[in-house]
Design a protein around this motif. Structure first.
Motif, PDB file in Angstrom:
ATOM      1  N   ASP A  18       0.838  -1.223  -0.029  1.00 49.80           N
ATOM      2  CA  ASP A  18       0.055   0.042   0.061  1.00 49.80           C
ATOM      3  C   ASP A  18       0.823   1.086  -0.099  1.00 49.80           C
ATOM      4  OD1 ASP A  18      -1.970   1.839   0.305  1.00 49.80           O
ATOM      5  OD2 ASP A  18      -2.778   1.133   1.886  1.00 49.80           O
ATOM      6  N   LYS A  19       1.262   1.632  -1.148  1.00 55.08           N
ATOM      7  CA  LYS A  19       2.219   2.794  -1.166  1.00 55.08           C
ATOM      8  C   LYS A  19       1.665   4.171  -0.930  1.00 55.08           C
ATOM      9  CE  LYS A  19       5.072   0.514  -4.819  1.00 55.08           C
ATOM     10  NZ  LYS A  19       5.463   0.273  -5.931  1.00 55.08           N
ATOM     11  N   ASP A  20       0.334   4.175  -1.123  1.00 54.20           N
ATOM     12  CA  ASP A  20      -0.527   5.444  -0.631  1.00 54.20           C
ATOM     13  C   ASP A  20      -0.814   5.518   0.690  1.00 54.20           C
ATOM     14  OD1 ASP A  20      -0.480   5.945  -3.493  1.00 54.20           O
ATOM     15  OD2 ASP A  20      -2.361   4.913  -3.702  1.00 54.20           O
ATOM     16  N   ALA A  21      -0.331   4.843   1.554  1.00 54.87           N
ATOM     17  CA  ALA A  21      -0.840   4.850   2.797  1.00 54.87           C
ATOM     18  C   ALA A  21      -0.407   6.271   3.657  1.00 54.87           C
ATOM     19  CB  ALA A  21      -0.562   3.618   3.879  1.00 54.87           C
ATOM     20  N   PRO A  22       0.681   6.584   3.504  1.00 55.37           N
ATOM     21  CA  PRO A  22       1.353   7.669   4.222  1.00 55.37           C
ATOM     22  C   PRO A  22       0.309   9.014   3.728  1.00 55.37           C
ATOM     23  CG  PRO A  22       3.131   6.618   3.451  1.00 55.37           C
ATOM     24  CD  PRO A  22       1.946   5.844   2.832  1.00 55.37           C
ATOM     25  N   ALA A  23       0.230   9.089   2.557  1.00 51.55           N
ATOM     26  CA  ALA A  23      -0.722  10.270   1.784  1.00 51.55           C
ATOM     27  C   ALA A  23      -1.965   9.903   2.675  1.00 51.55           C
ATOM     28  CB  ALA A  23      -0.662  10.363   0.437  1.00 51.55           C
ATOM     29  N   ARG A  24      -2.686   8.807   2.499  1.00 51.57           N
ATOM     30  CA  ARG A  24      -4.042   8.675   3.059  1.00 51.57           C
ATOM     31  C   ARG A  24      -4.134   9.048   4.347  1.00 51.57           C
ATOM     32  NH1 ARG A  24      -4.097   3.524   2.989  1.00 51.57           N
ATOM     33  NH2 ARG A  24      -4.518   3.528   0.896  1.00 51.57           N
ATOM     34  N   VAL A  25      -2.957   8.595   5.431  1.00 54.24           N
ATOM     35  CA  VAL A  25      -3.330   9.189   6.595  1.00 54.24           C
ATOM     36  C   VAL A  25      -3.020  10.561   6.937  1.00 54.24           C
ATOM     37  CG1 VAL A  25      -1.690   8.810   8.632  1.00 54.24           C
ATOM     38  CG2 VAL A  25      -2.094   6.750   7.660  1.00 54.24           C
ATOM     39  N   ARG A  26      -2.244  11.209   6.163  1.00 59.45           N
ATOM     40  CA  ARG A  26      -2.336  12.724   6.124  1.00 59.45           C
ATOM     41  C   ARG A  26      -3.611  13.306   5.939  1.00 59.45           C
ATOM     42  NH1 ARG A  26       2.773  11.846   3.755  1.00 59.45           N
ATOM     43  NH2 ARG A  26       1.940  12.107   1.592  1.00 59.45           N
ATOM     44  N   ARG A  27      -4.378  12.729   4.709  1.00 62.46           N
ATOM     45  CA  ARG A  27      -5.649  13.225   4.370  1.00 62.46           C
ATOM     46  C   ARG A  27      -6.573  12.977   5.323  1.00 62.46           C
ATOM     47  NH1 ARG A  27      -8.413  17.061   1.872  1.00 62.46           N
ATOM     48  NH2 ARG A  27     -10.174  16.179   0.955  1.00 62.46           N
ATOM     49  N   LEU A  28      -6.699  11.834   6.051  1.00 63.40           N
ATOM     50  CA  LEU A  28      -7.569  11.455   6.866  1.00 63.40           C
ATOM     51  C   LEU A  28      -7.336  12.302   8.134  1.00 63.40           C
ATOM     52  CD1 LEU A  28      -7.490   7.486   6.869  1.00 63.40           C
ATOM     53  CD2 LEU A  28      -9.294   9.126   6.301  1.00 63.40           C
ATOM     54  N   ARG A  29      -6.208  12.673   8.352  1.00 64.81           N
ATOM     55  CA  ARG A  29      -5.952  13.570   9.699  1.00 64.81           C
ATOM     56  C   ARG A  29      -6.546  14.950   9.480  1.00 64.81           C
ATOM     57  NH1 ARG A  29      -0.064  11.039  11.012  1.00 64.81           N
ATOM     58  NH2 ARG A  29      -0.882   9.527  12.200  1.00 64.81           N
TER      59      ARG A  29
END
Length: 200
Positions: A18-29
């Motif tokens: 899941d290469k998008d996980a860091p960007a997803r976490v930032r967006r969710l926050r």
């Protein structure tokens, strides 16, 4: 006599990188999502369950390590107990923690695959698909049928999923697929209203 097929070393095939996980976490926050249960998302999960006529439904946000059911519908409506996720499956909670039953490891279930794949997933009978039949939720929880769609916002990030689950095979058909995709799109619109201080 049961037969447990061999599993590959390391992660299950079901849980792709899941290469998008860091960007997803930032967006969710930024949206204030994925860290606490919310009544409005529980209500959305209730509606999902009603539309699909299923015992379990979820609004699921996924980070690098685990899944979080910010919206959850269970058959008995009791969301404070460790259901539908057994304690052995839960990740990062203990028996006294609030929200027990809302966390699950990324290697369990089918939502992480939906998020990475960025497409809806229809499994009328999980056991018909060797790639998915070996997932722990099949034996440990009894999941036999799954229907889920990604929550992709205007930035192109898949924030998580909406999904419905049954303990029996279900013929979802095209109508089921279109319904889950439509409800995912509806929820994305609501979630994006949170940006800039807007609520649901």
């Amino acid at each position: 006599m049961s037969y447990d097929p061999p599993r590959p070393a390391g992660r299950l095939l079901l849980t792709p990188e899941d290469k998008d996980a860091p960007a997803r976490v930032r967006r969710l926050r930024r949206l204030g999502l994925g860290e606490r249960a919310e009544p409005v998302l529980d209500a959305f999960a209730d509606r999902l369950a009603e539309v699909a006529a299923v015992p379990y439904s979820m609004v699921n946000f996924i980070d690098e390590n685990r899944q979080f059911f910010a919206g959850l519908h269970t058959p008995d409506g009791n969301l404070s107990v460790d259901r539908p996720i057994p304690a052995a499956v839960a990740d990062g909670t203990d028996g006294n923690a609030p929200g027990v039953g809302r966390y699950m490891a990324r290697d369990y279930g089918f939502c992480p695959y939906v998020v990475v794949r960025r497409r809806a997933l229809v499994l009328e009978d999980v056991c018909d698909y060797p790639r998915f039949a070996g997932n722990p939720v099949v034996d440990e929880i009894g999941v036999r049928s799954y229907l889920g769609a990604p929550l992709i916002d205007h930035t192109g990030i898949a924030l998580g999923t909406v999904c419905v689950v049954d303990l029996e095979p279900r013929p979802w058909g095209r109508a089921g697929l279109e319904a889950i995709k439509s409800m995912a799109a509806e929820l994305v619109e609501q979630l994006e209203q949170r940006e800039g201080g807007g609520g649901f």
